[in-house]
Design a protein around this motif. Structure first.
Motif, PDB file in Angstrom:
ATOM      1  N   ALA A   1       0.831  -1.206   0.000  1.00 37.49           N
ATOM      2  CA  ALA A   1       0.000   0.000   0.000  1.00 37.49           C
ATOM      3  C   ALA A   1       0.866   1.256   0.000  1.00 37.49           C
ATOM      4  N   LEU A   2       1.857   1.288   0.854  1.00 35.13           N
ATOM      5  CA  LEU A   2       2.736   2.455   0.936  1.00 35.13           C
ATOM      6  C   LEU A   2       3.464   2.688  -0.383  1.00 35.13           C
ATOM      7  N   ALA A   3       4.008   1.634  -0.947  1.00 37.93           N
ATOM      8  CA  ALA A   3       4.768   1.764  -2.191  1.00 37.93           C
ATOM      9  C   ALA A   3       3.887   2.147  -3.376  1.00 37.93           C
ATOM     10  N   SER A   4       2.646   1.665  -3.389  1.00 36.59           N
ATOM     11  CA  SER A   4       1.755   1.930  -4.524  1.00 36.59           C
ATOM     12  C   SER A   4       0.887   3.170  -4.324  1.00 36.59           C
ATOM     13  N   HIS A   5       0.982   3.803  -3.161  1.00 33.97           N
ATOM     14  CA  HIS A   5       0.224   5.023  -2.842  1.00 33.97           C
ATOM     15  C   HIS A   5      -1.281   4.780  -2.755  1.00 33.97           C
ATOM     16  N   PHE A   6      -1.655   3.611  -2.251  1.00 36.26           N
ATOM     17  CA  PHE A   6      -3.048   3.289  -1.955  1.00 36.26           C
ATOM     18  C   PHE A   6      -3.139   3.034  -0.461  1.00 36.26           C
ATOM     19  N   THR A   7      -4.334   3.145   0.096  1.00 33.77           N
ATOM     20  CA  THR A   7      -4.488   2.839   1.513  1.00 33.77           C
ATOM     21  C   THR A   7      -4.506   1.321   1.701  1.00 33.77           C
ATOM     22  N   VAL A   8      -4.127   0.900   2.898  1.00 32.33           N
ATOM     23  CA  VAL A   8      -4.161  -0.521   3.212  1.00 32.33           C
ATOM     24  C   VAL A   8      -5.595  -1.039   3.089  1.00 32.33           C
ATOM     25  N   GLU A   9      -6.551  -0.233   3.494  1.00 30.79           N
ATOM     26  CA  GLU A   9      -7.954  -0.629   3.414  1.00 30.79           C
ATOM     27  C   GLU A   9      -8.372  -0.906   1.970  1.00 30.79           C
ATOM     28  N   LYS A  10      -7.924  -0.057   1.042  1.00 32.56           N
ATOM     29  CA  LYS A  10      -8.249  -0.278  -0.374  1.00 32.56           C
ATOM     30  C   LYS A  10      -7.610  -1.558  -0.875  1.00 32.56           C
TER      31      LYS A  10
ATOM     32  N   GLU B   1      -9.038   3.721 -13.505  1.00 29.89           N
ATOM     33  CA  GLU B   1      -7.840   4.514 -13.206  1.00 29.89           C
ATOM     34  C   GLU B   1      -7.002   3.847 -12.116  1.00 29.89           C
ATOM     35  N   GLU B   2      -7.661   3.348 -11.051  1.00 35.74           N
ATOM     36  CA  GLU B   2      -6.942   2.671  -9.973  1.00 35.74           C
ATOM     37  C   GLU B   2      -6.291   1.383 -10.477  1.00 35.74           C
ATOM     38  N   GLU B   3      -7.031   0.625 -11.256  1.00 36.33           N
ATOM     39  CA  GLU B   3      -6.485  -0.627 -11.779  1.00 36.33           C
ATOM     40  C   GLU B   3      -5.284  -0.359 -12.679  1.00 36.33           C
ATOM     41  N   THR B   4      -5.374   0.663 -13.515  1.00 39.63           N
ATOM     42  CA  THR B   4      -4.258   1.031 -14.387  1.00 39.63           C
ATOM     43  C   THR B   4      -3.050   1.449 -13.560  1.00 39.63           C
ATOM     44  N   ALA B   5      -3.280   2.257 -12.521  1.00 37.94           N
ATOM     45  CA  ALA B   5      -2.184   2.711 -11.658  1.00 37.94           C
ATOM     46  C   ALA B   5      -1.507   1.524 -10.970  1.00 37.94           C
ATOM     47  N   LEU B   6      -2.301   0.578 -10.493  1.00 35.31           N
ATOM     48  CA  LEU B   6      -1.734  -0.614  -9.846  1.00 35.31           C
ATOM     49  C   LEU B   6      -0.929  -1.449 -10.830  1.00 35.31           C
ATOM     50  N   GLU B   7      -1.463  -1.632 -12.028  1.00 34.93           N
ATOM     51  CA  GLU B   7      -0.742  -2.425 -13.032  1.00 34.93           C
ATOM     52  C   GLU B   7       0.567  -1.760 -13.444  1.00 34.93           C
ATOM     53  N   ILE B   8       0.543  -0.438 -13.588  1.00 31.96           N
ATOM     54  CA  ILE B   8       1.775   0.292 -13.921  1.00 31.96           C
ATOM     55  C   ILE B   8       2.779   0.144 -12.786  1.00 31.96           C
ATOM     56  N   PHE B   9       2.314   0.301 -11.550  1.00 34.70           N
ATOM     57  CA  PHE B   9       3.201   0.147 -10.393  1.00 34.70           C
ATOM     58  C   PHE B   9       3.843  -1.234 -10.388  1.00 34.70           C
ATOM     59  N   MET B  10       3.028  -2.267 -10.561  1.00 39.09           N
ATOM     60  CA  MET B  10       3.565  -3.632 -10.486  1.00 39.09           C
ATOM     61  C   MET B  10       4.491  -3.952 -11.660  1.00 39.09           C
ATOM     62  N   ARG B  11       4.236  -3.351 -12.793  1.00 41.55           N
ATOM     63  CA  ARG B  11       5.076  -3.593 -13.975  1.00 41.55           C
ATOM     64  C   ARG B  11       6.399  -2.858 -13.878  1.00 41.55           C
ATOM     65  N   THR B  12       6.420  -1.670 -13.261  1.00 42.99           N
ATOM     66  CA  THR B  12       7.626  -0.827 -13.273  1.00 42.99           C
ATOM     67  C   THR B  12       8.428  -0.885 -11.974  1.00 42.99           C
ATOM     68  N   ASN B  13       7.927  -1.573 -10.977  1.00 39.22           N
ATOM     69  CA  ASN B  13       8.631  -1.670  -9.689  1.00 39.22           C
ATOM     70  C   ASN B  13       8.920  -3.118  -9.367  1.00 39.22           C
ATOM     71  N   SER B  14       9.897  -3.660 -10.077  1.00 44.23           N
ATOM     72  CA  SER B  14      10.195  -5.076  -9.923  1.00 44.23           C
ATOM     73  C   SER B  14      11.158  -5.356  -8.774  1.00 44.23           C
ATOM     74  N   VAL B  15      11.789  -4.334  -8.254  1.00 44.94           N
ATOM     75  CA  VAL B  15      12.726  -4.524  -7.142  1.00 44.94           C
ATOM     76  C   VAL B  15      12.234  -3.731  -5.948  1.00 44.94           C
ATOM     77  N   ARG B  16      12.180  -4.380  -4.822  1.00 46.41           N
ATOM     78  CA  ARG B  16      11.722  -3.739  -3.593  1.00 46.41           C
ATOM     79  C   ARG B  16      12.783  -2.786  -3.082  1.00 46.41           C
ATOM     80  N   ALA B  17      12.360  -1.586  -2.741  1.00 47.73           N
ATOM     81  CA  ALA B  17      13.300  -0.566  -2.239  1.00 47.73           C
ATOM     82  C   ALA B  17      13.651  -0.807  -0.798  1.00 47.73           C
TER      83      ALA B  17
END
Length: 69
Positions: free
Chosen positions: A29-38, A53-69
């Protein structure tokens, strides 16, 4: 509320991503900028389905963030 195939699909994508990257719901949630509840609602399919829009944002996040910071 009828659960759509897309709703189920994004839930499975989130779960797979978290397992692959060893992330808790809070970390995801923190990394993707969504609330834990969502995130909980999306994964359990008990909350509101993600908007396009939310689904697109999540898919972009998961596609472009392959390494955990």
């Amino acid at each position: 509320m009828q659960k759509s195939e897309g709703f189920d699909n994004i839930a499975l994508k989130i779960i797979d991503y978290q397992e692959k990257h060893h992330m808790t719901d809070a970390e995801f949630a923190l990394a993707s900028h969504f609330t834990v509840e969502k995130i909980h609602g999306f994964k359990s399919m008990t909350g509101a389905a993600p908007t396009q829009e939310e689904e697109t944002a999540l898919e972009i996040f998961m596609r472009t963030n392959s390494v955990r910071a």
